[in-house]
Design a protein around this motif. Structure first.
Motif, mmCIF file in Angstrom:
data_model
loop_
_atom_site.group_PDB
_atom_site.id
_atom_site.type_symbol
_atom_site.label_atom_id
_atom_site.label_comp_id
_atom_site.label_asym_id
_atom_site.label_seq_id
_atom_site.Cartn_x
_atom_site.Cartn_y
_atom_site.Cartn_z
ATOM 1 N N TYR A 184 -5.011 8.985 4.326
ATOM 2 C CA TYR A 184 -3.785 8.230 4.048
ATOM 3 C C TYR A 184 -3.695 8.011 2.549
ATOM 4 O O TYR A 184 -4.694 7.896 1.860
ATOM 5 N N GLY A 185 -2.478 8.010 2.039
ATOM 6 C CA GLY A 185 -2.271 7.761 0.622
ATOM 7 C C GLY A 185 -1.701 8.965 -0.099
ATOM 8 O O GLY A 185 -1.152 9.874 0.518
ATOM 9 N N THR B 150 0.230 9.711 5.803
ATOM 10 C CA THR B 150 0.004 8.452 6.509
ATOM 11 C C THR B 150 -1.036 8.633 7.604
ATOM 12 O O THR B 150 -1.530 7.659 8.145
ATOM 13 N N TYR B 151 -1.366 9.915 7.916
ATOM 14 C CA TYR B 151 -2.354 10.144 8.962
ATOM 15 C C TYR B 151 -2.930 11.559 8.880
ATOM 16 O O TYR B 151 -2.409 12.487 9.480
ATOM 17 N N VAL C 41 -13.517 -3.394 1.497
ATOM 18 C CA VAL C 41 -12.845 -3.659 0.217
ATOM 19 C C VAL C 41 -11.500 -4.382 0.424
ATOM 20 O O VAL C 41 -10.577 -4.251 -0.369
ATOM 21 N N ASN C 42 -11.424 -5.145 1.531
ATOM 22 C CA ASN C 42 -10.256 -5.980 1.839
ATOM 23 C C ASN C 42 -8.951 -5.201 1.872
ATOM 24 O O ASN C 42 -7.935 -5.636 1.319
ATOM 25 N N GLN C 43 -8.983 -4.043 2.522
ATOM 26 C CA GLN C 43 -7.796 -3.221 2.687
ATOM 27 C C GLN C 43 -7.576 -2.924 4.169
ATOM 28 O O GLN C 43 -8.427 -3.221 5.007
ATOM 29 N N LYS C 44 -6.449 -2.291 4.446
ATOM 30 C CA LYS C 44 -6.157 -1.751 5.774
ATOM 31 C C LYS C 44 -5.701 -0.320 5.587
ATOM 32 O O LYS C 44 -5.105 0.028 4.565
ATOM 33 N N THR C 45 -5.950 0.507 6.590
ATOM 34 C CA THR C 45 -5.485 1.891 6.551
ATOM 35 C C THR C 45 -3.976 1.916 6.780
ATOM 36 O O THR C 45 -3.391 0.934 7.251
ATOM 37 N N ALA C 46 -3.353 3.041 6.475
ATOM 38 C CA ALA C 46 -1.906 3.180 6.677
ATOM 39 C C ALA C 46 -1.534 2.970 8.140
ATOM 40 O O ALA C 46 -0.510 2.359 8.448
ATOM 41 N N GLN D 274 -3.177 1.154 10.351
ATOM 42 C CA GLN D 274 -3.333 -0.257 10.714
ATOM 43 C C GLN D 274 -2.111 -1.048 10.240
ATOM 44 O O GLN D 274 -1.650 -1.933 10.958
ATOM 45 N N ILE D 275 -1.587 -0.719 9.079
ATOM 46 C CA ILE D 275 -0.417 -1.411 8.537
ATOM 47 C C ILE D 275 0.836 -1.087 9.355
ATOM 48 O O ILE D 275 1.597 -1.971 9.721
ATOM 49 N N SER D 276 1.037 0.206 9.687
ATOM 50 C CA SER D 276 2.251 0.612 10.415
ATOM 51 C C SER D 276 2.154 0.377 11.917
ATOM 52 O O SER D 276 3.177 0.337 12.598
#
Length: 188
Positions: free
Chosen positions: A110-111, A127-128, A164-169, A171-173
């Motif tokens: 993702y990214g 995104t995946y 690192v206090n993030q979420k994957t794409a 998880q967000i969508s």
């Protein structure tokens, strides 16, 4: 696991500038700044320093495989013998296949990533799981060819993102894709 050629001790830290090696049946998970890494067995990587002690500017993968999640920041790179990936806050999987003369595999889980292999360049926005091969010799005239998502899991990326206090794409969508290597979400 070895750090700079010495056995890694339980309370020891890994920092930018270090070379990390794992042996058979060993893996290593660590965080530097806003980036997290899961180094697979039989791997050799160097983590090079960026603008500060806690900023990774370059991950040089010589052998093996690594799953990594990178926070936003200045342009950073992953370099293998056959490809270079410019990282801009993303989750990726990189592997070198020694049984294929060092052919490199790269998945932009993702990214946004800028990929270069020989004269081929590609901007990957995923995104995946959008996957590529960095070829040893041109295939159909290309040094960067499409691939399928292989050898890594969503759970690995989710775990590293959490470190690192993030979420994957996804998880967000709230939705995943087909993991066919195209990088598109389900239904796109």
């Amino acid at each position: 696991a070895l750090v700079n050629g010495q056995r890694l001790l339980p309370q020891q830290t890994i920092q930018t500038g270090d070379t990390v090696e794992t042996g058979p049946q060993s893996t290593l998970i660590f965080v530097i700044g806003n980036s997290a890494f899961h180094v697979r067995q039989n791997s050799n990587i160097t983590v090079e320093r960026g603008a500060s002690l806690t900023a990774v500017s370059l991950l040089r993968l010589l052998t093996g495989a690594v799953v990594s999640v990178w926070g936003k920041g200045n342009l950073r790179q992953i370099v293998t013998p056959t490809l270079t990936a410019g990282i801009r806050g993303t989750g990726v999987y990189t592997e070198i296949f020694s049984d294929q003369n060092g052919r490199s595999y790269f998945c932009n889980c993702y990214g946004v990533v800028e990929l270069t292999a020989g004269q081929d360049q590609r901007l990957s926005e995923s995104t995946y799981h959008q996957a590529f091969w960095g070829e040893i010799a041109p295939r159909d005239g290309r040094m960067l060819t499409p691939g399928k998502a292989i050898n890594h899991t969503d759970e690995e990326l989710e775990f590293l993102a959490k470190l690192v206090n993030q979420k994957t794409a996804w998880q967000i969508s709230g939705r995943k894709g087909t993991k066919d290597g195209t990088g598109a979400p389900e239904g796109a």
